[in-house]
Design a protein around this motif. Structure first.
Motif, PDB file in Angstrom:
ATOM      1  N   ARG A 278       0.822  -1.210   0.000  1.00 25.34           N
ATOM      2  CA  ARG A 278       0.000   0.000   0.000  1.00 25.34           C
ATOM      3  C   ARG A 278       0.854   1.258   0.000  1.00 25.34           C
ATOM      4  O   ARG A 278       0.562   2.231  -0.690  1.00 25.34           O
ATOM      5  CB  ARG A 278      -0.933   0.006   1.206  1.00 25.34           C
ATOM      6  CG  ARG A 278      -2.213  -0.787   0.942  1.00 25.34           C
ATOM      7  CD  ARG A 278      -2.747  -1.458   2.170  1.00 25.34           C
ATOM      8  NE  ARG A 278      -3.092  -0.557   3.248  1.00 25.34           N
ATOM      9  CZ  ARG A 278      -4.304  -0.007   3.395  1.00 25.34           C
ATOM     10  NH1 ARG A 278      -5.242  -0.235   2.513  1.00 25.34           N
ATOM     11  NH2 ARG A 278      -4.553   0.764   4.408  1.00 25.34           N
ATOM     12  N   TYR A 281       2.407   1.758  -3.519  1.00 24.21           N
ATOM     13  CA  TYR A 281       1.438   2.243  -4.507  1.00 24.21           C
ATOM     14  C   TYR A 281       0.981   3.667  -4.199  1.00 24.21           C
ATOM     15  O   TYR A 281       0.713   4.437  -5.101  1.00 24.21           O
ATOM     16  CB  TYR A 281       0.250   1.281  -4.628  1.00 24.21           C
ATOM     17  CG  TYR A 281       0.585   0.079  -5.489  1.00 24.21           C
ATOM     18  CD1 TYR A 281       1.115   0.267  -6.773  1.00 24.21           C
ATOM     19  CD2 TYR A 281       0.412  -1.215  -5.035  1.00 24.21           C
ATOM     20  CE1 TYR A 281       1.453  -0.821  -7.572  1.00 24.21           C
ATOM     21  CE2 TYR A 281       0.742  -2.307  -5.828  1.00 24.21           C
ATOM     22  CZ  TYR A 281       1.262  -2.105  -7.091  1.00 24.21           C
ATOM     23  OH  TYR A 281       1.589  -3.176  -7.881  1.00 24.21           O
ATOM     24  N   LYS A 282       0.930   3.992  -2.892  1.00 21.22           N
ATOM     25  CA  LYS A 282       0.577   5.360  -2.514  1.00 21.22           C
ATOM     26  C   LYS A 282       1.636   6.332  -3.040  1.00 21.22           C
ATOM     27  O   LYS A 282       1.317   7.400  -3.554  1.00 21.22           O
ATOM     28  CB  LYS A 282       0.466   5.459  -0.981  1.00 21.22           C
ATOM     29  CG  LYS A 282      -0.640   6.392  -0.509  1.00 21.22           C
ATOM     30  CD  LYS A 282      -0.886   6.252   0.980  1.00 21.22           C
ATOM     31  CE  LYS A 282      -0.200   7.369   1.752  1.00 21.22           C
ATOM     32  NZ  LYS A 282      -0.282   7.149   3.216  1.00 21.22           N
ATOM     33  N   LYS A 285       1.238   6.832  -6.779  1.00 22.71           N
ATOM     34  CA  LYS A 285      -0.044   7.393  -7.222  1.00 22.71           C
ATOM     35  C   LYS A 285       0.115   8.831  -7.731  1.00 22.71           C
ATOM     36  O   LYS A 285       0.757   9.657  -7.094  1.00 22.71           O
ATOM     37  CB  LYS A 285      -1.034   7.362  -6.052  1.00 22.71           C
ATOM     38  CG  LYS A 285      -2.469   7.255  -6.511  1.00 22.71           C
ATOM     39  CD  LYS A 285      -3.387   7.077  -5.330  1.00 22.71           C
ATOM     40  CE  LYS A 285      -4.820   7.340  -5.777  1.00 22.71           C
ATOM     41  NZ  LYS A 285      -5.725   7.397  -4.653  1.00 22.71           N
ATOM     42  N   GLY A 286      -0.442   9.086  -8.912  1.00 20.94           N
ATOM     43  CA  GLY A 286      -0.435  10.439  -9.449  1.00 20.94           C
ATOM     44  C   GLY A 286       0.888  10.848 -10.088  1.00 20.94           C
ATOM     45  O   GLY A 286       1.008  11.954 -10.630  1.00 20.94           O
ATOM     46  N   THR A 287       1.904  10.002 -10.031  1.00 21.73           N
ATOM     47  CA  THR A 287       3.206  10.370 -10.602  1.00 21.73           C
ATOM     48  C   THR A 287       3.323   9.897 -12.051  1.00 21.73           C
ATOM     49  O   THR A 287       4.246  10.312 -12.763  1.00 21.73           O
ATOM     50  CB  THR A 287       4.361   9.715  -9.823  1.00 21.73           C
ATOM     51  OG1 THR A 287       4.218   8.286  -9.926  1.00 21.73           O
ATOM     52  CG2 THR A 287       4.356  10.113  -8.353  1.00 21.73           C
ATOM     53  N   LYS A 290       3.843   4.424 -12.577  1.00 23.45           N
ATOM     54  CA  LYS A 290       3.368   3.047 -12.724  1.00 23.45           C
ATOM     55  C   LYS A 290       3.118   2.746 -14.198  1.00 23.45           C
ATOM     56  O   LYS A 290       3.528   1.696 -14.710  1.00 23.45           O
ATOM     57  CB  LYS A 290       2.087   2.861 -11.900  1.00 23.45           C
ATOM     58  CG  LYS A 290       1.647   1.427 -11.753  1.00 23.45           C
ATOM     59  CD  LYS A 290       0.502   1.336 -10.752  1.00 23.45           C
ATOM     60  CE  LYS A 290      -0.280   0.050 -10.882  1.00 23.45           C
ATOM     61  NZ  LYS A 290      -1.478   0.077 -10.031  1.00 23.45           N
ATOM     62  N   LYS A 291       2.449   3.694 -14.871  1.00 20.77           N
ATOM     63  CA  LYS A 291       2.141   3.518 -16.285  1.00 20.77           C
ATOM     64  C   LYS A 291       3.442   3.430 -17.097  1.00 20.77           C
ATOM     65  O   LYS A 291       3.585   2.616 -18.008  1.00 20.77           O
ATOM     66  CB  LYS A 291       1.282   4.696 -16.769  1.00 20.77           C
ATOM     67  CG  LYS A 291       0.409   4.297 -17.929  1.00 20.77           C
ATOM     68  CD  LYS A 291      -0.561   5.403 -18.296  1.00 20.77           C
ATOM     69  CE  LYS A 291      -1.084   5.126 -19.695  1.00 20.77           C
ATOM     70  NZ  LYS A 291      -1.529   6.341 -20.373  1.00 20.77           N
TER      71      LYS A 291
END
Ligand SMILES: Nc1nc2c(ncn2[C@@H]2O[C@H](COP(=O)(O)OP(=O)(O)O)[C@@H](O)[C@H]2O)c(=O)[nH]1
Ligand SMILES: [Mg+2]
Length: 317
Positions: A278, A281-282, A285-287, A290-291
């Motif tokens: 967690r 992934y937190k 997030k939004g950076t 991950k993609k």
């Protein structure tokens, strides 16, 4: 909420279980408060292939434990079922005769919808049922792979449910689940071939040097948990006695401490994995990272192993 749970309130227990199953933001805070009230129940695990009769046995054991005036919680975990949250129809029907009993609390869990993983959720649910004041918590799991062994480690007394005609499979299981079972239940012993399966089980046990169980020797108990033909139920008293014997041995030897320590170790691992995941992934997030990672893996420029290594190095920094 915790006050009401400890007083045995069923609606509070159900609400709390939903909160942990959905990994709501309050779940960890709630579990911190629940935890000191847990740990006093006898946790009995039943594992075995689908259809071997685990739920039918639980139905019979419930009657036995209730006859002793004890309160019982049941967590039926079936990773092969997509349903969760007490909606598994088959179990509803199977446990129906206990549905009105205030001393019985049953929860079915399927494979879907557990953000922190099924094992993590199942552990939380067992802890909640302990804190609720149940004297016994029965955990039903499908015994097939390594995953199930993890859940079975939460139990103090492990029952492996087998059926006649499983002679060859038993040989194969020997290395795994067989060695952590304290009691092997030969259910459906009304069916053909139960005598030879019983002999093959006893021969295998005689040869095996299972892990040290503090002086306990694995027992085989033949049962008939449901019998459409003759209505003759067998072996349930013997099974209850074997469970009681094992629990007595645990309490009277230092084995219980070892079992509890192993469980806490397991629990620590489950929570740590979940919380770390967690956290990672937190951070992502939004950076858009991950993609980007996924794209570079797809393009052959990276692989999951190097990506995870990089992510962990960044986390440590
Ligand atoms: N003949 C016979 N059938 C049984 C016995 N125990 C359970 N069954 C039947 O086996 C089927 C599967 O039982 P269930 O308890 O749902 O197995 P689970 O998947 O391991 O939980 C049901 O139709 C039961 O009625 C038994 O001792 N003898
Ligand atoms: Mg079942």
């Amino acid at each position: 909420m915790v006050g009401r749970l400890v007083a045995g309130d069923r609606r509070t227990a159900a609400r709390m279980i939903s909160l942990v199953e959905n990994r709501s933001p309050q779940a960890s805070e709630l579990m911190k408060l629940v935890y000191p009230h847990a740990g006093r129940a006898e946790v009995i695990g039943l594992t075995g292939s689908g259809g071997s009769g685990k739920s039918s046995l639980i139905d019979r054991l419930l009657t036995g434990f209730r006859g002793q005036g004890r309160r019982v919680g049941v967590v039926a975990v079936d990773p092969s079922s997509p349903f969760s949250g007490g909606a598994i129809l088959g179990d509803r029907i199977r446990f129906q005769r206990h549905a009105e009993d205030e001393g019985v609390f049953i929860r079915s869990m399927g494979s879907r919808g557990y953000l922190g993983g099924l094992n993590r959720a199942a552990n939380d649910v067992v802890r909640i049922m302990e804190a609720m004041g149940n004297d016994v918590v029965l955990v039903e799991t499908l015994g097939a792979g390594q995953d199930e062994i993890e859940i079975i480690n939460l139990a103090q007394t492990c029952l492996l449910v087998v059926t006649p005609g499983m002679g060859d499979d038993i040989q194969a299981m020997k290395a795994g689940i067989m060695e952590i079972a304290h009691i092997i239940v030969l259910n459906k012993s009304d069916l053909d071939g139960s005598g030879s399966t019983l002999r093959s089980l006893e021969a295998t046990l005689g040869l095996s040097h299972g892990r040290d169980q503090g002086g306990w020797r694995t027992k085989v108990v033949p049962t008939v948990a449901a019998s459409p033909g003759t209505d003759e139920i067998k072996g349930i008293e013997e099974l209850l006695a074997a469970i009681a014997d094992h629990q007595t041995l645990l309490r009277e030897s230092r084995e219980l401490e070892r079992v509890q320590a192993a469980r806490v170790e397991q629990e620590l691992g489950l929570v740590l994995k979940d919380e770390l995941e967690r956290l990672v992934y937190k951070g992502l997030k939004g950076t858009g990272k991950k993609k980007a990672y996924i794209t570079s893996i797809l393009q052959g420029k990276a692989d999951p192993y190097s990506v995870v290594e990089e992510v962990i190095q960044n986390l440590v920094k």
